[in-house]
Design an enzyme around this catalytic site. Structure first.
Site, PDB file in Angstrom:
ATOM      1  N   ASP A 157      70.273  79.982 109.637  1.00 53.43           N
ATOM      2  CA  ASP A 157      69.557  81.222 109.354  1.00 53.43           C
ATOM      3  C   ASP A 157      68.083  80.937 109.058  1.00 53.43           C
ATOM      4  OD1 ASP A 157      69.768  84.142 108.741  1.00 53.43           O
ATOM      5  OD2 ASP A 157      69.170  83.486 106.741  1.00 53.43           O
ATOM      6  N   GLU A 165      77.612  61.781 113.502  1.00 52.35           N
ATOM      7  CA  GLU A 165      78.666  60.968 112.890  1.00 52.35           C
ATOM      8  C   GLU A 165      80.043  61.554 113.151  1.00 52.35           C
ATOM      9  OE1 GLU A 165      77.962  60.408 108.753  1.00 52.35           O
ATOM     10  OE2 GLU A 165      75.815  60.010 109.020  1.00 52.35           O
TER      11      GLU A 165
END
Length: 578
Positions: free
Chosen positions: A228, A280
């Site tokens: 956002d 990751e």
């Protein structure tokens, strides 16, 4: 297909803008469906949508053939701004359910082959967040205050705001607090509502906290984050005055790139760090920026190879049905993002704008510049709006790149216009004394089943916003049973888009179709032709794959393109090498 192999049926010059892109990455051509949880489906009967309701209806979205679902905020929140005021980023608000409900939803999405993307709100939180409450209780020089942007006021006794910045929701972007000893104290910055204090991203502790939040949801299996107001986190040193628009868009004398509260260089280091965290968890987790910046080439800064994967294309959303403006935005978007190897995204509606089935129901611009439409405003032509919305969506879904759909647009839903003032909940309405109606109209709860209480949204309390009368005939079950419905047009478009791999395709403008009343392009062997004029146009030779008029009740001769219609036309290419 090269430009010089175009058949005679499309005689006329072509302008190649974008070559086919088969770069790996599901998001590069994905269709992502936005769910606004408050208004999707209410399973517990309290008048507000919930996670269990989303889980129950996920099969409908899988049947629609979208790739992923983006969830607007469902975190703990006082709901002053419909969940964009977060008080706990790592829990579900009881209004929507529990973390167990989230995990059940996640499991159902996985079973259906749908990815889940969650909203992240890193610019600001709720004033009820524990960190902000600690800041209020701390002395002015305490480290707790440094999590946010507190400043002493101007004037003889600090009675004036620290600068002239304005809130997106109206009024000043600063609120003065009362110190623990009862004295008038410092001011804190809130680019949105006063209940939404901005974080201080110059503080390493803020970085650490949001990295913790990212890992919390990645560990639960989400496929990424829509960020956002991604362009607002970092503010210019010294917080200099700004006389331009509150939203940072360009205006006379105030180019958007100079807005001190948006687009600061240090932002990009934040997103590089986040991208490393996502990596990751595998190569398929994504970041999408809600970065409302102009001009379009600046958008490329957010989607460089080591930053975001996608960014919302607001210029396209605001291009309307002006063929020249649409062509310019599409061309500039593809050129800018191709330069950094990123996909373009396209969108026509979301939870912050008037739905495009309503916007396009006017011969000119919608009233109030799109900031809500009320019963006292000029009213749209609902039938015209739905027909144009179908045509606009078909044009959009033929473009190469990714696309975002907003819940209910597949039903051709209009905005809720007849919302009584006492039921409006957007903080914009209150902060402007009703001058701006706000975004409630596009957030009205969905109609699922005609004949049931609240059109199947929920069987208990009345919905948190009233549904328009038209929602009964637009309910999902009614449309599912009608081959010529708006819903079934969307199903056909999305199935064909996947089958023809249009999202991975190319784009060449058909110059003979670039006029004041029409626009056309070639994507592979599919010609996408749109007529926004008042007179029908003759179609070139080819096989009609789909017409937007299928959902508009239009009776158009097979060889013509009707007024307000878009068509997908399969063009056959002769094999000149055999």
């Amino acid at each position: 297909m090269s430009v010089d192999t175009v058949p005679a049926s499309l005689a006329g010059p072509l302008t190649l803008v974008h070559a086919a892109d088969h770069t790996p990455g599901w998001w590069r051509s994905a269709v992502i469906y936005q769910v606004y949880p408050r208004s999707f489906r209410d399973l517990n009967g309290d008048g507000v949508g919930d996670l269990a309701g989303i889980t129950a209806e996920l099969p409908q979205l899988a049947e629609l053939d979208v790739d992923a679902v983006w969830l607007s905020p469902f975190y703990r929140s006082p709901q002053r701004d419909a969940g964009y005021d977060v008080s706990d980023y790592c829990d579900v608000d009881p209004l929507f359910g529990t973390l167990d409900d989230f995990d059940a939803m996640m499991a159902e999405a996985k079973r259906l082959g749908l990815r889940l993307i969650v909203d992240l709100v890193p610019n600001h939180c709720s004033d009820q967040h524990a960190a902000f409450q600690a800041a209020l209780a701390a002395p002015a020089d305490g480290p707790e205050r440094d999590m946010f942007i507190f400043r002493d006021g101007l004037g003889e006794s600090g009675e004036l705001p620290p600068n002239n910045w304005q809130s997106h929701f109206g009024g000043p972007a600063w609120t003065r607090i009362t110190e623990p000893d009862g004295a008038a104290g410092q001011w804190y910055l809130h680019l949105f509502d006063s209940s939404q204090p901005d974080f201080n991203w110059d503080n390493d502790a803020v970085h650490a906290e949001f990295e913790r939040v990212l890992r919390f949801w990645l560990d639960r299996g989400v496929s990424g984050f829509r960020v956002d107001v991604a362009h607002a986190l970092v503010k210019a040193p010294g917080l200099p005055a700004w006389g331009g628009r509150a939203d940072g868009n360009s205006s006379d004398g105030f180019p958007g790139h100079e807005a001190p509260m948006f687009g600061q260089p240090a932002l990009h280091d934040i997103y590089r760090a986040w991208r490393r965290i996502l990596a990751e968890y595998g190569p398929d987790r994504i970041l999408c920026a809600e970065a409302n910046v102009d001009p379009l080439p600046r958008l490329a800064d957010w989607v460089r190879p080591d930053e975001m994967h996608q960014a919302f294309n607001f210029p396209y959303l605001h291009a309307g049905l002006d063929p020249h403006r649409m062509r310019r935005v599409v061309t500039e978007s593809l050129n800018a993002l191709d330069a950094v190897g990123a996909p373009t995204t396209w969108v026509l509606s979301n939870h912050d704008v008037v739905r495009h089935a309503t916007r396009f129901g006017y011969d000119g611009p919608a009233p109030r510049d799109g900031d809500g439409i009320g019963p006292a405003d000029p009213q749209p032509n609902a039938e015209l709006g739905r027909a144009r919305a179908a045509a606009a969506t078909m044009f959009m879904l033929g473009l190469p790149g990714g696309a975002y759909l907003y819940q209910g647009e597949e039903l051709g839903l209009p905005d809720g216009i007849d919302i009584p003032d006492h039921q409006r909940q957007d903080p914009t309405f209150g902060r402007t004394g009703g001058e701006r109606l706000g975004r409630d109209g596009c957030r009205v709860p969905l109609p699922w089943r005609a004949g049931e209480p609240n059109n199947g949204f929920g069987s208990g309390a009345d919905p948190w916003l009233p549904q328009p009368e038209s929602f009964g005939v637009l309910a999902r079950d009614t449309q599912a049973a009608s081959p010529s419905s708006h819903l079934n047009l969307y199903r056909s478009m999305l199935a064909l888009r996947r089958q023809l791999r249009l999202g991975e395709g190319s784009l060449a403008w058909l110059e003979d179709w670039s006029t004041d009343s029409s626009l056309g392009y070639l994507n592979g062997t599919v010609a996408v032709l749109m007529n926004v004029g008042h007179e029908p146009l003759d179609l070139p030779a080819g096989t009609v794959l789909l017409r937007s008029s299928a959902a508009a009740g239009m009776n158009v001769p097979e060889h013509q393109l009707g007024s307000g219609e878009t068509v997908w036309l399969e063009i056959y290419i002769e094999d000149t090498e055999s």
